[in-house]
Design a protein around this motif. Structure first.
Motif, PDB file in Angstrom:
ATOM      1  N   CYS A   1      35.137  45.071  40.523  1.00 53.52           N
ATOM      2  CA  CYS A   1      34.819  44.004  40.604  1.00 53.52           C
ATOM      3  C   CYS A   1      33.952  43.359  41.605  1.00 53.52           C
ATOM      4  O   CYS A   1      33.210  42.578  41.543  1.00 53.52           O
ATOM      5  N   TYR A   2      34.241  44.453  42.559  1.00 56.03           N
ATOM      6  CA  TYR A   2      33.134  44.045  44.060  1.00 56.03           C
ATOM      7  C   TYR A   2      31.904  44.565  44.545  1.00 56.03           C
ATOM      8  O   TYR A   2      31.336  44.098  44.967  1.00 56.03           O
ATOM      9  N   TYR A   3      31.666  45.622  43.851  1.00 59.50           N
ATOM     10  CA  TYR A   3      30.405  46.904  44.126  1.00 59.50           C
ATOM     11  C   TYR A   3      29.628  47.122  43.412  1.00 59.50           C
ATOM     12  O   TYR A   3      29.366  48.309  43.538  1.00 59.50           O
ATOM     13  N   ARG A   4      30.402  46.302  41.632  1.00 63.04           N
ATOM     14  CA  ARG A   4      29.247  47.232  40.892  1.00 63.04           C
ATOM     15  C   ARG A   4      28.067  46.632  40.503  1.00 63.04           C
ATOM     16  O   ARG A   4      27.220  47.037  40.513  1.00 63.04           O
ATOM     17  N   TRP A   5      27.707  45.073  41.317  1.00 64.23           N
ATOM     18  CA  TRP A   5      26.087  45.424  41.388  1.00 64.23           C
ATOM     19  C   TRP A   5      25.139  45.857  42.343  1.00 64.23           C
ATOM     20  O   TRP A   5      24.417  45.896  42.521  1.00 64.23           O
ATOM     21  N   LEU A   6      26.154  46.696  43.113  1.00 61.76           N
ATOM     22  CA  LEU A   6      25.224  47.658  44.115  1.00 61.76           C
ATOM     23  C   LEU A   6      25.116  49.029  44.013  1.00 61.76           C
ATOM     24  O   LEU A   6      25.907  49.941  43.440  1.00 61.76           O
ATOM     25  N   PRO A   7      23.799  49.763  43.469  1.00 63.47           N
ATOM     26  CA  PRO A   7      23.600  50.133  43.076  1.00 63.47           C
ATOM     27  C   PRO A   7      23.845  51.809  43.897  1.00 63.47           C
ATOM     28  O   PRO A   7      23.767  52.575  43.370  1.00 63.47           O
ATOM     29  N   VAL A   8      23.484  51.319  44.943  1.00 66.85           N
ATOM     30  CA  VAL A   8      24.233  52.811  46.269  1.00 66.85           C
ATOM     31  C   VAL A   8      25.367  53.187  46.580  1.00 66.85           C
ATOM     32  O   VAL A   8      25.217  54.309  46.395  1.00 66.85           O
ATOM     33  N   LEU A   9      26.073  52.222  45.829  1.00 66.69           N
ATOM     34  CA  LEU A   9      26.951  52.746  45.703  1.00 66.69           C
ATOM     35  C   LEU A   9      27.501  53.324  44.530  1.00 66.69           C
ATOM     36  O   LEU A   9      28.729  54.024  43.937  1.00 66.69           O
ATOM     37  N   ASP A  10      26.914  53.166  43.568  1.00 70.50           N
ATOM     38  CA  ASP A  10      27.394  53.941  42.929  1.00 70.50           C
ATOM     39  C   ASP A  10      27.519  56.209  42.447  1.00 70.50           C
ATOM     40  O   ASP A  10      26.414  56.634  42.948  1.00 70.50           O
ATOM     41  N   ILE A  11      28.297  56.535  41.877  1.00 70.49           N
ATOM     42  CA  ILE A  11      28.072  57.936  41.967  1.00 70.49           C
ATOM     43  C   ILE A  11      28.407  58.371  40.533  1.00 70.49           C
ATOM     44  O   ILE A  11      29.685  57.804  38.884  1.00 70.49           O
ATOM     45  N   ARG A  12      27.740  59.204  39.297  1.00 65.20           N
ATOM     46  CA  ARG A  12      27.635  59.389  38.496  1.00 65.20           C
ATOM     47  C   ARG A  12      28.567  60.647  38.673  1.00 65.20           C
ATOM     48  O   ARG A  12      28.673  61.554  39.323  1.00 65.20           O
ATOM     49  N   GLY A  13      29.208  60.885  37.402  1.00 66.02           N
ATOM     50  CA  GLY A  13      29.757  61.376  37.213  1.00 66.02           C
ATOM     51  C   GLY A  13      31.763  61.234  38.200  1.00 66.02           C
ATOM     52  O   GLY A  13      32.219  62.091  38.195  1.00 66.02           O
TER      53      GLY A  13
ATOM     54  N   SER B   1      27.183  61.605  32.789  1.00 63.36           N
ATOM     55  CA  SER B   1      26.576  60.447  33.547  1.00 63.36           C
ATOM     56  C   SER B   1      27.065  59.224  33.070  1.00 63.36           C
ATOM     57  O   SER B   1      25.904  58.770  33.344  1.00 63.36           O
ATOM     58  N   LEU B   2      28.431  59.608  33.217  1.00 61.92           N
ATOM     59  CA  LEU B   2      29.426  58.014  33.331  1.00 61.92           C
ATOM     60  C   LEU B   2      28.717  57.120  35.009  1.00 61.92           C
ATOM     61  O   LEU B   2      28.221  58.417  35.652  1.00 61.92           O
ATOM     62  N   SER B   3      28.666  56.357  34.803  1.00 58.60           N
ATOM     63  CA  SER B   3      28.373  55.751  36.088  1.00 58.60           C
ATOM     64  C   SER B   3      30.182  55.389  36.335  1.00 58.60           C
ATOM     65  O   SER B   3      31.007  55.439  35.669  1.00 58.60           O
ATOM     66  N   SER B   4      29.798  55.282  37.763  1.00 58.24           N
ATOM     67  CA  SER B   4      31.561  55.410  38.426  1.00 58.24           C
ATOM     68  C   SER B   4      31.896  53.511  38.663  1.00 58.24           C
ATOM     69  O   SER B   4      32.974  52.736  38.298  1.00 58.24           O
ATOM     70  N   PHE B   5      30.957  52.633  38.303  1.00 59.50           N
ATOM     71  CA  PHE B   5      30.774  51.355  37.596  1.00 59.50           C
ATOM     72  C   PHE B   5      31.056  51.069  36.020  1.00 59.50           C
ATOM     73  O   PHE B   5      30.960  49.341  35.966  1.00 59.50           O
ATOM     74  N   PHE B   6      31.388  52.138  35.307  1.00 56.85           N
ATOM     75  CA  PHE B   6      30.907  51.932  33.798  1.00 56.85           C
ATOM     76  C   PHE B   6      32.135  50.818  33.101  1.00 56.85           C
ATOM     77  O   PHE B   6      33.151  50.737  33.894  1.00 56.85           O
ATOM     78  N   PRO B   7      31.974  49.986  32.113  1.00 57.72           N
ATOM     79  CA  PRO B   7      30.827  49.916  31.601  1.00 57.72           C
ATOM     80  C   PRO B   7      29.921  49.091  32.329  1.00 57.72           C
ATOM     81  O   PRO B   7      29.449  48.289  31.770  1.00 57.72           O
ATOM     82  N   PHE B   8      29.884  48.731  33.473  1.00 56.07           N
ATOM     83  CA  PHE B   8      29.196  47.772  34.141  1.00 56.07           C
ATOM     84  C   PHE B   8      27.757  48.655  34.943  1.00 56.07           C
ATOM     85  O   PHE B   8      27.393  48.065  35.834  1.00 56.07           O
ATOM     86  N   GLY B   9      28.099  49.789  35.277  1.00 56.51           N
ATOM     87  CA  GLY B   9      26.939  50.903  35.981  1.00 56.51           C
ATOM     88  C   GLY B   9      25.506  50.694  35.280  1.00 56.51           C
ATOM     89  O   GLY B   9      25.438  50.179  33.709  1.00 56.51           O
ATOM     90  N   SER B  10      24.739  51.687  35.680  1.00 58.50           N
ATOM     91  CA  SER B  10      23.382  52.047  34.069  1.00 58.50           C
ATOM     92  C   SER B  10      24.294  52.659  33.825  1.00 58.50           C
ATOM     93  O   SER B  10      24.737  53.219  33.277  1.00 58.50           O
TER      94      SER B  10
END
Length: 862
Positions: free
Chosen positions: A714-726, A819-828
Motif C-alpha cells: 500500500c505504501y511503497y507500490r509507487w516507488l519503482p526503486v523498491l520493486d523486486i522482480r520475482g 517476472s512478477l513485481s513485488s507490488f503485483f498487481p500494482f507494479g510493472s
C-alpha cells in the motif's frame, strides 16, 4: 536526432546541452522543458511531425465528464533525478514520445504526453510507440497492461481529484534555465511552493514543474515546455494546469463532486442472495441480533419515532436511521439521555458474543457542559448493565489510551513524506536511517495500540463480561476498535462478505465522518484547528482542515497485520485491502463519501444522486482482477457454514461465498436455498435465543511493535526503486495459486480416470515423459464421459501430447513466475506470453477458491 551543427543536442550529456545556439539550422530535437529560446519558426516545440498531434492523445471521458484544461507535459518517475546533466531527446525514427534520460551512465526515461484536468480526474496520456490509434476518431490512447490492475473508470496514469492532497509548484530559474533544473531545486523553499486550497488567484510567475502528492501515497511529477511570452498564442502550461487543479481539486461543497454529474443508471449485481449486509434497514439489524443471540436489545428506526420526525426537535439529535438500544429503556427516555452525549451517541449495541451474550457497546463522552455531572452517564451504563446476564460491565476508555485524530493525521503525514521522496538523494538519506524515521512517525505505535486494546476488548467478551467502548464522539477510533474486536472473535467477518458487512455496520451505518476525515470537501476556514468532530450544526458538509484524519487507513493497516499473522484465517488478501483504500477516493461510489445517512438521503432527494455501493466490485474491476481478492490459503471451516447471515428459519439468505470473487458457480453454502429476505419486520423474540457465532475460532494477535511490519504494497507500490522482480509476498501468493492449479488438475484426472492433464510438476518429479503416458493412454478426442450423471468431455490434445490449455512447460512457468513485481498487481506489467500462463493458473485455482468446501475435506490425492 538533430542534424548539422555542433552542441545542438547530440545527447552526450555535456553542459552545452542546457541551451541552444543561434538557430542557423533545422533541428529535430525538442527544446529542453523550460527553455525560453524558442522562436516563431519553432513555435511547435521543434517536435517531429508525428509528435505534434499530442492534443489528439486526450483521455477517455466518462458521461458527464468534461476537460477543464490540457497541456503537453513530461511525466517523470517519482524519484528519478531531474538535474542539468539530463539529456532529453526524441527518437525521430520511431516517434515513440519517450525522452531518453542520461545521468551518469544510467538510462532512464521521461514520458512525453498530454496532461489534462477534468471535473473528475487528472489524466496523463503518453505517446508511446505501441500506442493504438483510432483512425476514425483520430484519438491516440495508451496500450493496456494485461496484468496491471485495471480500473474501469481510471487509467494507469490517472488519479481522481479526491485523491489529490497537496500541490507544489516549481518556479523556473531564469530565461535560459530548464524545468529540469527547477525541479532539481524542488527541495529549496524559495522554489518549491505549496498551493493552498483557497488562494486560486495568487498563482504568480511561470511554473516549470508540478509535484502532486496523493492521499494514497502516490507522487506525480510533471515538467512543462515553456515558450517565449512574446510569441503569439504562447501560454504558461504549468500555470494553466495548476490553476485548474487548485480550483477543482479542493471543492467547497459536496455537490461539486463528480458523483453528481455522473448520472449513468446503476444496475446492481449485489442481489438479495449476496452475503453482504448493508445495515440499511431494520431487518438487517434484527438479523444480526438473532445471529448473536442478543435478546435484551431492540432495534429503533428513526422514521418511526415521532420525536425525531418533529422539525422542532429533530435538529437536536444526530442519531443514525437505525440503532440498537436496551429493551429496559423506552425510546423517548433514551433520546432524552442521549442529548447529554457528544453527537447524541449514547450507548449503541453492535455485537454480542458467547453463551451469556456479553455485548459490545459504543458510547460517546458527555458534552463539555455536562462533564461535571456524571449522573446521566451512570444511568446509561446501568441500562447497559441490565442487558448483561451476569450484570457485569467493563468500561474501556479509549480517549486516554489511543491517539487523537490530530495525532493520527500527523503520523500519517510523516509516513507519507517518508514514502514520497522527491529525489534519489533524499531517498538515500532516508534509507540510511529508515528504521529511526519509521519509529518517529509513530504509525506502527498507533497500530500496536489499536491491536492491543481490541485484544483486551475481545478477551473481555470471551470472559462473559459486557464491554463498553467510550470515545469522545464514538465515531472515530471507536469504529476501529469495535471492528477489530469482532474480527478477532467472529470468523464470519473474516470472509469477504462478512468483512464488507462489518464495514457497513461499524463505519457506514453508524456514520463515521468519511467526508471530513478523508478531506472530500474543504471550506474557507481551512486554517481552523478542528476538533474531534461533531457532525451537528449547519455546516455538517464542510470540512475543517484539522478534522482530516485517515482513521480508516489505520484500521485497514491493523487488518493487514492480522493477515500477516494468520494467513489462513482470512478469505481476502492484501490486494483487496489496498483496492479498498483506493476506492475511498472514487467519488462515483457513495460508500465513503458522506458523514451521515441524512446527508446521503438529502443528496438523493435534492440532487438525484445515483447511489452505487463500492462493494459491487464488478463495476470497477474485471474477473481477472477480482481473482486476486481471494486468499489461496484460506480454508473454510465447518463452523463457517452454520455461522452465516441467519441462524434460524426465516432469518434470510444463508451465507455464501462472495460474488466479488468471480462468478458464483455453486449454490449457497451447505445447500441452503438462498431465499430473498422477508420484507416484513423481523421480531427477534420469535427465533432461537442461542448465539450461532462459533466460540473456538478467536484470534490472539501479537501487538508489540517488534511483531509488526510496514504495509509495503500500500505504501511503497509507487516507488519503482523498491520493486523486486520475482520476490515479495505476491510471488509466494502466485506459487500458492500454482499449487492449487496443480491440485485441481490432479483431482480432475482422478475423477475422469484420464491422466493426460496431469500438471508438469508430476513429470518433473517422476522423470516420466508426457509422450510415453500418451502412448499408454490413447483417449478418444471429444469422448463423452458421465461422472455422477454429469457429462464431461476431455480437452483435446496437441500432436505433442500437451493439453491445449495454455499451460507451458515447467521452465516456462519459472520464467513467468520470476517476472512478477513485488507490488503485483500494482507494479510493472508482465510482458511476453506470461499473461496467458498466469491466466491458466488463475482459472485452475479459482475452481477451488470458489468451492464452498475445503480442499482438505476432499479425498486425499496422495
Amino acid at each position: 536526432m538533430a542534424t548539422g551543427g555542433s552542441g545542438a543536442g547530440s545527447g552526450s550529456g555535456g553542459a552545452g546541452n542546457d541551451h541552444y545556439k543561434r538557430n542557423t539550422f533545422t533541428s529535430y530535437v525538442a527544446p529542453l522543458p523550460g527553455d525560453m529560446r524558442a522562436t516563431a519558426d519553432t513555435n511547435e516545440w521543434c517536435l517531429p511531425s508525428d509528435l505534434r498531434d499530442v492534443h489528439l492523445a486526450r483521455p477517455r471521458l466518462l458521461p458527464g465528464e468534461q476537460i477543464v484544461a490540457s497541456a503537453p507535459a513530461y511525466m517523470y518517475s517519482p524519484i528519478e533525478p531531474m538535474d542539468s546533466s539530463i539529456n532529453i531527446s526524441h527518437n525521430n525514427s520511431n516517434g515513440n514520445g519517450m525522452a531518453s534520460v542520461n545521468d551518469g551512465g544510467s538510462h532512464k526515461e521521461a514520458t512525453f504526453g498530454l496532461l489534462s484536468v477534468t471535473n473528475f480526474k487528472l489524466a496523463f496520456v503518453p505517446l508511446h510507440a505501441t500506442s493504438k490509434r483510432n483512425p476514425e476518431a483520430g484519438v491516440v490512447t495508451a496500450p493496456l497492461c494485461d496484468l496491471y490492475q485495471e480500473n474501469t473508470y481510471l487509467g494507469r496514469n490517472e488519479i481522481t481529484l479526491n485523491n489529490i492532497d497537496q500541490i507544489y509548484t516549481i518556479a523556473e530559474l531564469g530565461r535560459a534555465a530548464s524545468a529540469l533544473q527547477a525541479a532539481r531545486m524542488a527541495s529549496h523553499v524559495s522554489r518549491r511552493k505549496k498551493l493552498e486550497p483557497f488562494k486560486q488567484h495568487n498563482i504568480s510567475g511561470r511554473i516549470a514543474a508540478l509535484h502532486i502528492v496523493c492521499k494514497n501515497f502516490r507522487l506525480l511529477k510533471f515538467a512543462f515546455q515553456q515558450q517565449d511570452s512574446k510569441l503569439s498564442g504562447a501560454s504558461d502550461h504549468g500555470k494553466l494546469i495548476a490553476s485548474a487543479l487548485v480550483r477543482f481539486a479542493y471543492p467547497m461543497r459536496h455537490d461539486l463532486s463528480f458523483a453528481y454529474a455522473y448520472r449513468e443508471p446503476y444496475y446492481s449485481t449485489l442481489g438479495p442472495a449476496t452475503g453482504t449486509s448493508m445495515y440499511a434497514s431494520k431487518n438487517d439489524w434484527a438479523r444480526e441480533l438473532i445471529r448473536c443471540g442478543a435478546t435484551e436489545w431492540q432495534v429503533v428506526s428513526s422514521a418511526s419515532v415521532p420525536l425525531l420526525q418533529n422539525p422542532l426537535h429533530a435538529g437536536k439529535y444526530t442519531v443514525p436511521p437505525h440503532f440498537v438500544i436496551p429493551k429496559s429503556c423506552t425510546v423517548d427516555r433514551f433520546l432524552d439521555l442521549s442529548r447529554a452525549f457528544c453527537d447524541s451517541r449514547a450507548a449503541f449495541w453492535v455485537y454480542s458474543y458467547g453463551a451469556s451474550a456479553a455485548s459490545l457497546v459504543r458510547l460517546a463522552e458527555l458534552q463539555p457542559a455536562a462533564q461535571q455531572d456524571t449522573k446521566l452517564e451512570n444511568v446509561m451504563l446501568e441500562l447497559v448493565r441490565k442487558c448483561d446476564e451476569r450484570r457485569q460491565l467493563k468500561l474501556l476508555q479509549l480517549t486516554d489510551r489511543l491517539p487523537s485524530i490530530q495525532d493520527v493525521r500527523r503520523s500519517y503525514q510523516k509516513l507519507r513524506r517518508l514514502c514520497t521522496p522527491e529525489t534519489p538523494e533524499k531517498f538515500m538519506l532516508q534509507d540510511d536511517k529508515y528504521l529511526g524515521l519509521i519509529e518517529k512517525t509513530n504509525w506502527l505505535f498507533y497500530v500496536s495500540l489499536c491491536l492491543r486494546y481490541s485484544s483486551e476488548a475481545a478477551a473481555t467478551l470471551r470472559s462473559g463480561i459486557t464491554c463498553v467502548l467510550q470515545e469522545s464522539n464514538g465515531r472515530d477510533l471507536c469504529c476501529a476498535i469495535s471492528s477489530l474486536t469482532q474480527l478477532l472473535l467472529d470468523p464470519h467477518f473474516r470472509t469477504i462478505d462478512g468483512f464488507q458487512s462489518l464495514v457497513q455496520k461499524e463505519w457506514v451505518a453508524l456514520e463515521h465522518p468519511f467526508q471530513r476525515r478523508l478531506g472530500h470537501v474543504y471550506t474557507a476556514q481551512g486554517s481552523g484547528s478542528g476538533g474531534s468532530g461533531s457532525s451537528g450544526g449547519n455546516n455538517g458538509s464542510e470540512l475543517l482542515e484539522g478534522e482530516q484524519s485517515p482513521v480508516f487507513l489505520l484500521f485497514l493497516d491493523c487488518v493487514w497485520q492480522l493477515l500477516q499473522q494468520f494467513p489462513d484465517e482470512f478469505e481476502f488478501t492484501q490486494t483487496y485491502l489496498t483496492s479498498l483504500w483506493d476506492a475511498c477516493f472514487m467519488p462515483i461510489f457513495d460508500t465513503f463519501q458522506f458523514d451521515t445517512q441524512a446527508q446521503r438521503s438529502k443528496a438523493v432527494l435534492d440532487s438525484q444522486l445515483v447511489l452505487r455501493p463500492v462493494w459491487d466490485w464488478g463495476e470497477q474491476f474485471s474477473d481477472k482482477d477480482k481473482m486476486f481478492f481471494s486468499n489461496p490459503l484460506y480454508q473454510r471451516q465447518k463452523g463457517d457454514l452454520a455461522g452465516a447471515q441467519s441462524s434460524a428459519a426465516g432469518a434470510g439468505a444463508a451465507h455464501r461465498r462472495s460474488l466479488a470473487v468471480g462468478h458464483n458457480r455453486g449454490g449457497t453454502a451447505g445447500g441452503a436455498s438462498g431465499s430473498t429476505p422477508s420484507r416484513n419486520t423481523i421480531n427477534p423474540q420469535l427465533f432461537a435465543t442461542v448465539s450461532s457465532v462459533p466460540q473456538d475460532r478467536f484470534l490472539q494477535p501479537a501487538h508489540r511493535i517488534c511483531d509488526l511490519s510496514v504495509w509495503d504494497q500500500c505504501y511503497y507500490r509507487w516507488l519503482p526503486v523498491l520493486d523486486i522482480r520475482g520476490g515479495g509476498q505476491p510471488q509466494v501468493d502466485l506459487f500458492h495459486r500454482l499449487l492449487l492449479s496443480n491440485i485441481a488438475k490432479v483431482q480432475r484426472c482422478l475423477e475422469l480416470q484420464s491422466y493426460e492433464e496431469l500438471p508438469d510438476a508430476y513429470f518433473e518429479v517422476t522423470g516420466e515423459s508426457r509422450s510415453s503416458l500418451q502412448k499408454e493412454e490413447t483417449p478418444v478426442e471429444d469422448e463423452a464421459e458421465y461422472v455422477d450423471g454429469v457429462e464431461r468431455r476431455r480437452k483435446p490434445t496437441t500432436k505433442a501430447g500437451t493439453p491445449t490449455n495454455g499451460f507451458s512447460p515447467v521452465s516456462g512457468n519459472h520464467l513467468q513466475l520470476s517476472s512478477l513485481s513485488s507490488f503485483f498487481p500494482f507494479g510493472s506489467p508482465i510482458a511476453g506470453d506470461a499473461p496467458h500462463q498466469l491466466y491458466d493458473i488463475l482459472n485452475s485455482s479459482s475452481e477451488l477458491l470458489q468451492d464452498t468446501t475445503s480442499i482438505l475435506d476432499k479425498s486425499s490425492i496422495l
